[in-house]
Design a protein around this motif. Structure first.
Motif, PDB file in Angstrom:
ATOM      1  N   THR A  38       0.759  -1.258   0.079  1.00  0.00           N
ATOM      2  CA  THR A  38       0.101  -0.050   0.069  1.00  0.00           C
ATOM      3  C   THR A  38       0.961   1.281   0.072  1.00  0.00           C
ATOM      4  O   THR A  38       2.190   1.028   0.153  1.00  0.00           O
ATOM      5  CB  THR A  38      -0.811   0.017   1.158  1.00  0.00           C
ATOM      6  N   HIS A  87      -3.051   4.872   2.779  1.00  0.00           N
ATOM      7  CA  HIS A  87      -3.262   3.516   2.165  1.00  0.00           C
ATOM      8  C   HIS A  87      -3.967   3.474   0.880  1.00  0.00           C
ATOM      9  O   HIS A  87      -4.908   2.970   0.435  1.00  0.00           O
ATOM     10  CB  HIS A  87      -4.107   2.335   3.196  1.00  0.00           C
ATOM     11  N   ARG A 115      -5.400  -3.128  -6.740  1.00  0.00           N
ATOM     12  CA  ARG A 115      -6.866  -1.986  -6.632  1.00  0.00           C
ATOM     13  C   ARG A 115      -6.623  -0.874  -7.446  1.00  0.00           C
ATOM     14  O   ARG A 115      -5.506  -0.321  -7.710  1.00  0.00           O
ATOM     15  CB  ARG A 115      -6.575  -1.432  -5.098  1.00  0.00           C
ATOM     16  N   ARG A 146      -8.032  -1.548   8.884  1.00  0.00           N
ATOM     17  CA  ARG A 146      -9.020  -1.091   8.417  1.00  0.00           C
ATOM     18  C   ARG A 146      -9.969  -1.858   7.639  1.00  0.00           C
ATOM     19  O   ARG A 146     -11.075  -1.607   7.476  1.00  0.00           O
ATOM     20  CB  ARG A 146      -8.352   0.213   7.470  1.00  0.00           C
ATOM     21  N   ARG A 147      -9.331  -2.878   6.967  1.00  0.00           N
ATOM     22  CA  ARG A 147     -10.053  -3.651   6.203  1.00  0.00           C
ATOM     23  C   ARG A 147     -10.853  -4.940   6.925  1.00  0.00           C
ATOM     24  O   ARG A 147     -11.510  -5.717   6.289  1.00  0.00           O
ATOM     25  CB  ARG A 147      -9.336  -4.072   5.022  1.00  0.00           C
ATOM     26  N   LYS A 189      -9.270  -7.337   8.172  1.00  0.00           N
ATOM     27  CA  LYS A 189      -8.871  -8.613   7.898  1.00  0.00           C
ATOM     28  C   LYS A 189      -7.424  -8.930   8.630  1.00  0.00           C
ATOM     29  O   LYS A 189      -6.774  -9.783   8.332  1.00  0.00           O
ATOM     30  CB  LYS A 189      -7.854  -8.546   6.465  1.00  0.00           C
TER      31      LYS A 189
END
Ligand code: SF4
Ligand code: SF4
Length: 607
Positions: A467, A473, A481, A543-544, A546
């Motif tokens: 990232t 990010h 992405r 944040r995701r 995961k």
């Protein structure tokens, strides 16, 4: 920004917005069809807002590989009849300066606004250069907001000026404007037409020398027209009444307005070209004029010249006279320096906090940051041998701090690789270049090709956390992405192979012994080698949703209080109370690295 907020129409609705959010909103209102950036604080949030908003509108938004490419994308759109918006931080304008210098010559067909966000006092930058010089150098008009509301409205004005003159307009902001919140008025959102059409005109758009000469004349004529607009522009206005004159621009105007009494302020929003007639008229009315601007005394120098040209005896005070500081951003205290010259309002103090002795808290790599593990492994692999650490721009620059001490040289984005080649050729020392994945794509690649081509021998360590972490990010070509849909990620190993790098290793920095071994082997190789130290940024995973967290604890019966974990690995989740080392469970993400560092295996997963 939510879809509901995006649709906050009708016209006239008021909203409290961060200036960066307001700028993004203004782009939608202005019908921007193409927007591009490379993230850089203090402008980064604009990208976050535009990325999410572009999904609901016809706007094309991209995180470009670097600022130069972003500017080229925006310029192509603007010559094809689409409004475009390109933005980055001040040092990004250096990267984009090559195409920017020529764009004033060939011009645009539809509006193009280029935002450069300056960072006085260098809150998150390597220098505090002043973007305003670029407007003069490139021969393009420049406008400067002082508040979030102005920032939003100036996006609109910028597009109007750009279209009137068929030239890009530079919108210069600064940290205190970008990150301020204020009430802004929303306008209706137009339908955006995504596709333009480029009408060929090689005798305008292909600046071979004969064409460029015509372009230069065109640019000079354009700036003459810009001067006429600046003279009449409502962005330059007077406020207040008093015997002393103040000429202020950007956020410096806000300080003058808030804290100085009995003065008449000429607020300049259209600052290049300066409204000469207006300034000269202002100068003639006062015995003393103070110029209020952040960074270089650019306006002040021109005001001094204008005073001379007018033959008026007006005393011009500012940075050049020593009344205001040349370095760093203004604060309310900066205004106090003018107390002998003008009446300064009493400033409210905040005694509540004054008496609290706050501990100094230098910025540190986060708990569980894979970069810390890589730096630790590099140190271990070197085993006391000296090496030059050529570092780059990113979170990992914090490797500078002890005990990691993993940063010896830095200039700018991508400089670690080129400089490492220089060190390799200029010294007999081991050279290690650190570069993040995003920075590698931004401008590290040419340095790698140079190293292969010129046979520079050093070790390149790619700190691949998947990232662009430092700015929030954002994606880059290695992430897969993209906006609005996913894309094929660029494979770093394959790319390096394609560039001619033969020695490539990939490690997981959380596996400390394997990482140390791979680095040792690479250091013993007598040619250019690359290690990709790959582990996702835990903050991005968090944040995701995961991040798989494990809780680590210290078994006090095994711990011999050697403090190796605390002093050598220095994860901020480790604390020492003078007797025992313990793990702060709220901060620990369970990377397990400290457990590998502990000589007594006293750190273990909590059952
Ligand atoms: S490294 Fe291990 S033994 Fe040493 S203080 Fe830390 S937990 Fe205790
Ligand atoms: S496991 Fe150790 S190194 Fe990893 S985050 Fe927790 S305290 Fe820090």
């Amino acid at each position: 920004m939510s879809k509901e907020r995006l649709n906050l129409v009708p016209q006239g609705t008021k909203a409290l917005m961060l200036a960066n959010e307001a700028i993004a909103r203004a782009c939608l209102e202005a019908g921007v069809a193409v927007a591009a950036t490379y993230p850089g604080t203090p402008s980064s949030e604009i990208g976050g807002y535009l990325e999410s908003m572009s999904k609901h509108t016809g706007m094309y938004f991209e995180y470009s590989i670097n600022e130069k490419v972003a500017l080229e994308v925006g310029a192509a759109a603007a010559v094809s009849g689409l409004r475009s918006f390109v933005f980055f931080k001040h040092v990004g304008l250096n990267v984009a300066s090559d195409p920017f210098m020529s764009l004033g010559y060939v011009g645009v067909r539809k509006g193009m606004v280029v935002l450069s966000a300056d960072d006085p006092s260098m809150h998150s930058s390597q220098n505090e250069q002043d973007s305003r010089f670029y407007a003069r150098l490139a021969g393009v008009p420049m406008i400067e907001p002082a508040t979030p509301a102005e920032a939003k409205e100036m996006v609109h004005v910028g597009f109007e000026i750009s279209e009137k003159l068929e030239t890009p307009v530079l919108l210069r902001t600064s940290t205190r404007v970008n990150h301020a919140r204020g009430i802004v008025e929303l306008r209706a959102l137009p339908n955006i037409s995504r596709k333009g059409h480029f009408e060929k005109d090689p005798f305008r758009f292909v600046p071979v020398p004969a064409v460029a000469r015509k372009g230069r004349i065109r640019q000079l004529e354009c700036m003459k027209s810009a001067l006429a607009i600046s003279e009449e522009s409502p962005l330059n206005f007077e406020i207040g009444d008093g015997s002393v004159g103040i000429i202020a621009s950007g956020v410096a105007y806000t300080y003058a307005k808030e804290f100085i009494e009995d003065a008449c302020i000429l607020k300049l929003g259209f600052t290049w070209p300066l409204p000469e007639y207006k300034v000269k008229k202002f100068l003639r009315r006062f015995d003393r004029v103070i110029v209020f601007e952040e960074l270089a005394p650019l306006v002040e120098e021109h005001v001094q010249r204008m005073a001379r040209e007018e033959g008026c005896q007006t005393q011009v005070l500012g940075k050049l006279s020593g009344h205001l500081p040349m370095a760093f951003e203004y604060t309310p205290d900066t205004v106090l320096a003018l107390r002998e010259q003008i009446s300064v309002k009493n400033m409210k103090k905040t005694p509540k906090f004054e008496s609290i002795p706050l501990p100094t808290r230098p910025p540190v790599l986060c708990a569980g940051c894979p970069h810390r593990a890589t730096f630790y492994a590099v140190k271990k692999a070197l085993n006391g041998r000296e090496a030059i650490f050529s570092t780059d721009i990113g979170c990992y620059t914090l490797g500078l701090n002890p005990p990691l001490n993993s940063a010896d040289f830095l200039l700018c984005m991508g400089s670690s690789v080129g400089a490492a080649g220089g060190f390799a050729e200029s010294t007999d020392q081991k050279v290690i270049a650190f570069i993040g994945d995003s920075t590698l794509f931004h401008s590290g690649i040419p340095g790698i090709i140079n190293a292969v081509f010129n046979k520079h021998h050093f070790l390149l360590v790619v700190l691949d956390n998947g990232t662009t972490a430092m700015t929030g990010h954002q994606p880059h070509p290695g992430t897969g992405r993209s906006s609005p849909s996913p894309t094929t990620p660029v494979d770093i190993e394959m790319m390096l192979k394609g560039l001619g790098v033969h020695n490539i290793g990939t490690v997981d920095p959380y596996d400390l012994s394997a990482t140390i071994q791979a680095i040792k082997t690479a250091l013993d190789t007598d040619e250019f080698s690359a290690i990709i130290s790959r582990r996702p940024c835990p903050l991005a995973l968090m944040r995701r949703g995961k991040l798989e967290r494990k809780a680590f604890i210290i078994d006090k019966s095994k711990c011999v209080r050697c403090r190796t974990c605390f002093t050598k690995f220095t994860c901020p989740a480790l604390s020492w109370d003078g007797i025992d080392v313990s793990i702060i469970s709220e901060l620990c993400i369970g990377c397990g690295c400290c457990a590998q560092v502990c000589p007594k295996r006293a750190i273990e997963v909590s059952k």
